[in-house]
Design a protein around this motif. Structure first.
Motif, PDB file in Angstrom:
ATOM      1  N   ILE A 139       0.516  -6.922  -1.156  1.00 20.77           N
ATOM      2  CA  ILE A 139       0.136  -7.241  -2.530  1.00 20.77           C
ATOM      3  C   ILE A 139       0.028  -5.925  -3.294  1.00 20.77           C
ATOM      4  O   ILE A 139      -0.564  -4.959  -2.800  1.00 20.77           O
ATOM      5  N   SER A 140       0.594  -5.888  -4.508  1.00 20.03           N
ATOM      6  CA  SER A 140       0.561  -4.642  -5.266  1.00 20.03           C
ATOM      7  C   SER A 140       0.629  -4.947  -6.758  1.00 20.03           C
ATOM      8  O   SER A 140       0.805  -6.099  -7.172  1.00 20.03           O
ATOM      9  N   ARG A 144      -0.363  -9.089 -10.562  1.00 20.59           N
ATOM     10  CA  ARG A 144      -0.003  -8.632  -9.221  1.00 20.59           C
ATOM     11  C   ARG A 144       1.371  -9.152  -8.806  1.00 20.59           C
ATOM     12  O   ARG A 144       1.867 -10.122  -9.360  1.00 20.59           O
ATOM     13  N   ILE A 145       1.941  -8.484  -7.818  1.00 20.40           N
ATOM     14  CA  ILE A 145       3.170  -8.970  -7.184  1.00 20.40           C
ATOM     15  C   ILE A 145       2.908  -9.119  -5.687  1.00 20.40           C
ATOM     16  O   ILE A 145       2.038  -8.465  -5.109  1.00 20.40           O
ATOM     17  N   PHE A 146       3.699  -9.993  -5.088  1.00 21.34           N
ATOM     18  CA  PHE A 146       3.654 -10.218  -3.646  1.00 21.34           C
ATOM     19  C   PHE A 146       5.018  -9.879  -3.071  1.00 21.34           C
ATOM     20  O   PHE A 146       6.037 -10.256  -3.637  1.00 21.34           O
ATOM     21  N   TRP A 147       5.037  -9.128  -1.985  1.00 25.82           N
ATOM     22  CA  TRP A 147       6.308  -8.874  -1.312  1.00 25.82           C
ATOM     23  C   TRP A 147       6.170  -9.199   0.173  1.00 25.82           C
ATOM     24  O   TRP A 147       5.084  -9.163   0.734  1.00 25.82           O
ATOM     25  N   ALA A 159      10.542   1.175  -3.807  1.00 25.55           N
ATOM     26  CA  ALA A 159       9.508   1.460  -4.809  1.00 25.55           C
ATOM     27  C   ALA A 159       8.360   0.454  -4.722  1.00 25.55           C
ATOM     28  O   ALA A 159       7.186   0.819  -4.886  1.00 25.55           O
ATOM     29  N   VAL A 160       8.672  -0.803  -4.446  1.00 26.40           N
ATOM     30  CA  VAL A 160       7.639  -1.823  -4.291  1.00 26.40           C
ATOM     31  C   VAL A 160       6.745  -1.501  -3.096  1.00 26.40           C
ATOM     32  O   VAL A 160       5.508  -1.561  -3.175  1.00 26.40           O
ATOM     33  N   ILE A 161       7.376  -1.151  -1.982  1.00 19.83           N
ATOM     34  CA  ILE A 161       6.594  -0.808  -0.780  1.00 19.83           C
ATOM     35  C   ILE A 161       5.731   0.419  -1.041  1.00 19.83           C
ATOM     36  O   ILE A 161       4.544   0.460  -0.686  1.00 19.83           O
ATOM     37  N   GLU A 162       6.320   1.424  -1.681  1.00 23.54           N
ATOM     38  CA  GLU A 162       5.584   2.658  -1.987  1.00 23.54           C
ATOM     39  C   GLU A 162       4.365   2.387  -2.861  1.00 23.54           C
ATOM     40  O   GLU A 162       3.346   3.076  -2.761  1.00 23.54           O
ATOM     41  N   SER A 163       4.448   1.399  -3.726  1.00 25.12           N
ATOM     42  CA  SER A 163       3.357   1.118  -4.670  1.00 25.12           C
ATOM     43  C   SER A 163       2.161   0.437  -4.016  1.00 25.12           C
ATOM     44  O   SER A 163       1.131   0.234  -4.662  1.00 25.12           O
ATOM     45  N   THR A 164       2.288   0.067  -2.744  1.00 24.36           N
ATOM     46  CA  THR A 164       1.284  -0.758  -2.081  1.00 24.36           C
ATOM     47  C   THR A 164       0.342   0.076  -1.229  1.00 24.36           C
ATOM     48  O   THR A 164       0.780   0.917  -0.440  1.00 24.36           O
ATOM     49  N   GLU A 198      -1.983   0.871   1.865  1.00 20.35           N
ATOM     50  CA  GLU A 198      -1.906   0.489   3.274  1.00 20.35           C
ATOM     51  C   GLU A 198      -2.850  -0.676   3.590  1.00 20.35           C
ATOM     52  O   GLU A 198      -2.509  -1.574   4.361  1.00 20.35           O
ATOM     53  N   SER A 199      -4.021  -0.678   2.980  1.00 16.37           N
ATOM     54  CA  SER A 199      -5.019  -1.728   3.246  1.00 16.37           C
ATOM     55  C   SER A 199      -4.593  -3.097   2.728  1.00 16.37           C
ATOM     56  O   SER A 199      -5.182  -4.117   3.111  1.00 16.37           O
ATOM     57  N   ASP A 200      -3.579  -3.125   1.860  1.00 18.89           N
ATOM     58  CA  ASP A 200      -3.092  -4.386   1.295  1.00 18.89           C
ATOM     59  C   ASP A 200      -1.806  -4.866   1.966  1.00 18.89           C
ATOM     60  O   ASP A 200      -1.103  -5.714   1.418  1.00 18.89           O
ATOM     61  N   ILE A 201      -1.507  -4.313   3.129  1.00 19.37           N
ATOM     62  CA  ILE A 201      -0.296  -4.681   3.870  1.00 19.37           C
ATOM     63  C   ILE A 201      -0.693  -5.375   5.171  1.00 19.37           C
ATOM     64  O   ILE A 201      -1.554  -4.894   5.912  1.00 19.37           O
ATOM     65  N   LEU A 202      -0.093  -6.525   5.430  1.00 15.23           N
ATOM     66  CA  LEU A 202      -0.338  -7.299   6.650  1.00 15.23           C
ATOM     67  C   LEU A 202       0.914  -7.284   7.518  1.00 15.23           C
ATOM     68  O   LEU A 202       2.033  -7.275   7.007  1.00 15.23           O
ATOM     69  N   LEU A 203       0.721  -7.304   8.829  1.00 14.15           N
ATOM     70  CA  LEU A 203       1.845  -7.364   9.766  1.00 14.15           C
ATOM     71  C   LEU A 203       1.551  -8.461  10.785  1.00 14.15           C
ATOM     72  O   LEU A 203       0.497  -8.461  11.413  1.00 14.15           O
TER      73      LEU A 203
END
Length: 386
Positions: free
Chosen positions: A183-184, A217-220, A254-259, A261-266
């Motif tokens: 989420i970013s 917000r955006i979701f990727w 660029a989308v990944i870079e804008s996020t 680390e705490s807002d990334i799930l795996l």
């Protein structure tokens, strides 16, 4: 006498929706959720027309539309940006009476939670056992407390304890891919916030999607073919995503870079083979507890919502006969969810292709597909109304 007390195990989307539907019928409902509180945990969830129609019947659709973002643009591209499909979202919206919406899952959960009567949901209740007699069913929790009701609904997700009681242990099936999601806040002139929606880019053995989520917000998400266990221990999720999509169609990097680390799930992605029954005695299942599916058709949440409404209608029709109500529920829902589970598997195979020749022919097919065919092939799913 009609059953008076319903226990729902699990306070996710399916459990809360079932509670709303049953409270609308005047039933006494208690939801038991193992988490200590409602948490800001999760990513984006797409709600296609069939899901919105259920939310309308639950009385929360307008709140969802305000909190989420309509999907008014949806493209499928190659990994380097060549257009494959421009999804006819406006034609679909006209046909079904609503756009699809993307919403932050915790926002949707809060909307459903606030629709319930106060104190319907009891937190910090982890189910450890179920006991039954002829007229009642009892839930036993880890903290030593017990609860008794006329029936019990297992809406406790992929790792459902209620499922173990109803069906027993059934193996999960690894999809073949791992998902990294984030989420970013991100802006791109090609995908303006007022249009909503976004794009997917399909590469060999990997896929990336980006969409507006509402509230700026955006979701990727990304789906990456990997042997089971390969990526799950990755600590730097952002770095892993950047490495997998280096050189891809911008704005992916660029989308990944804008996020943060705490807002990334795996997560590794699993489903289970469909089963022929969901009920045992006074207990039944819904949502991921009944039919965990891959996310490739975007129907996990929608099918849980449909389950909740159909189950409530079945209990309304047979208030004095729980077993008959459950039979009606299963007769309506199992064929449909089985089709969606299998369709999601088939779509995953198509999306995650690695063979260059197979990818070439898939892309030719997608480019040649007219809007009418696109709409028709998914009408059984998104055009459905319970």
């Amino acid at each position: 006498m009609a059953p008076k007390a319903v226990m729902i195990i699990g306070g996710g989307l399916g459990g809360l929706s079932a509670a709303i539907a049953l409270q609308q019928l005047g039933w006494n409902v208690t939801v038991y959720e193992k988490a200590k509180e409602l948490k800001e945990l999760g990513a984006g969830i797409v709600l296609s027309a069939n899901a919105i129609k259920v939310l309308e019947k639950l009385g929360v659709a307008e709140q969802v539309r305000k909190a989420g973002s309509p999907v008014k643009k949806a493209e499928i591209r190659t990994w380097d940006g060549k257009l494959l499909v421009n999804v006819p979202v406006h034609k679909q919206a006209k046909l079904y009476g609503t756009y699809s919406y993307l919403i932050y899952r915790p926002d949707l959960q809060n909307i459903l939670y606030n629709k319930l009567k106060q104190e319907t949901v009891i937190f910090g209740k982890k189910l450890i056992n179920i006991e039954k007699d002829v007229t009642k069913i009892k839930a036993i929790f880890e903290d030593g407390e017990e609860a008794e009701g006329d029936l019990l609904i297992g809406a406790d997700g992929v790792h459902s304890e209620v499922r173990k009681y109803v069906i027993g242990s059934t193996p999960s099936r690894y999809s073949g891919f791992t998902a990294i999601r984030g989420i970013s806040n991100f802006e791109d002139d090609r995908f303006p916030v007022e249009l909503g929606g976004g794009f997917e880019a399909w590469g060999p053995g990997k896929r990336f999607g980006f969409s507006h989520l509402g509230s700026g917000r955006i979701f990727w998400f990304s789906a990456i073919n990997t042997p089971q266990g390969t990526m799950i221990t990755t600590e730097d999720r952002k770095k892993a995503a950047l490495e997998k999509f280096k050189g891809s169609f911008q704005p992916i990097e660029a989308v990944i870079e804008s996020t943060n680390e705490s807002d990334i799930l795996l997560h590794e992605i699993f489903d289970r083979s469909p089963v022929k029954y969901w009920s045992k005695g006074r207990a039944t299942l819904l949502g991921d507890a009944a039919h965990p599916m891959l996310p490739n058709l975007g129907q996990g949440g929608a099918q849980a919502l449909e389950d909740a409404l159909v189950l409530s209608r079945s209990l309304e029709k047979y208030p004095d006969n729980v077993q008959q109500a459950f039979k009606m529920y299963e007769k309506i829902r199992i064929p449909r969810t089985t089709q969606v589970v299998r369709g999601s598997r088939a779509m995953a195979r198509l999306m995650q292709l690695e063979n260059p020749l197979a990818i070439h022919f898939r892309n030719l097919m997608l480019r040649a597909m007219p809007d009418t065919v696109q709409i028709k092939r998914l009408e059984w799913m998104v055009g459905h109304e319970v």
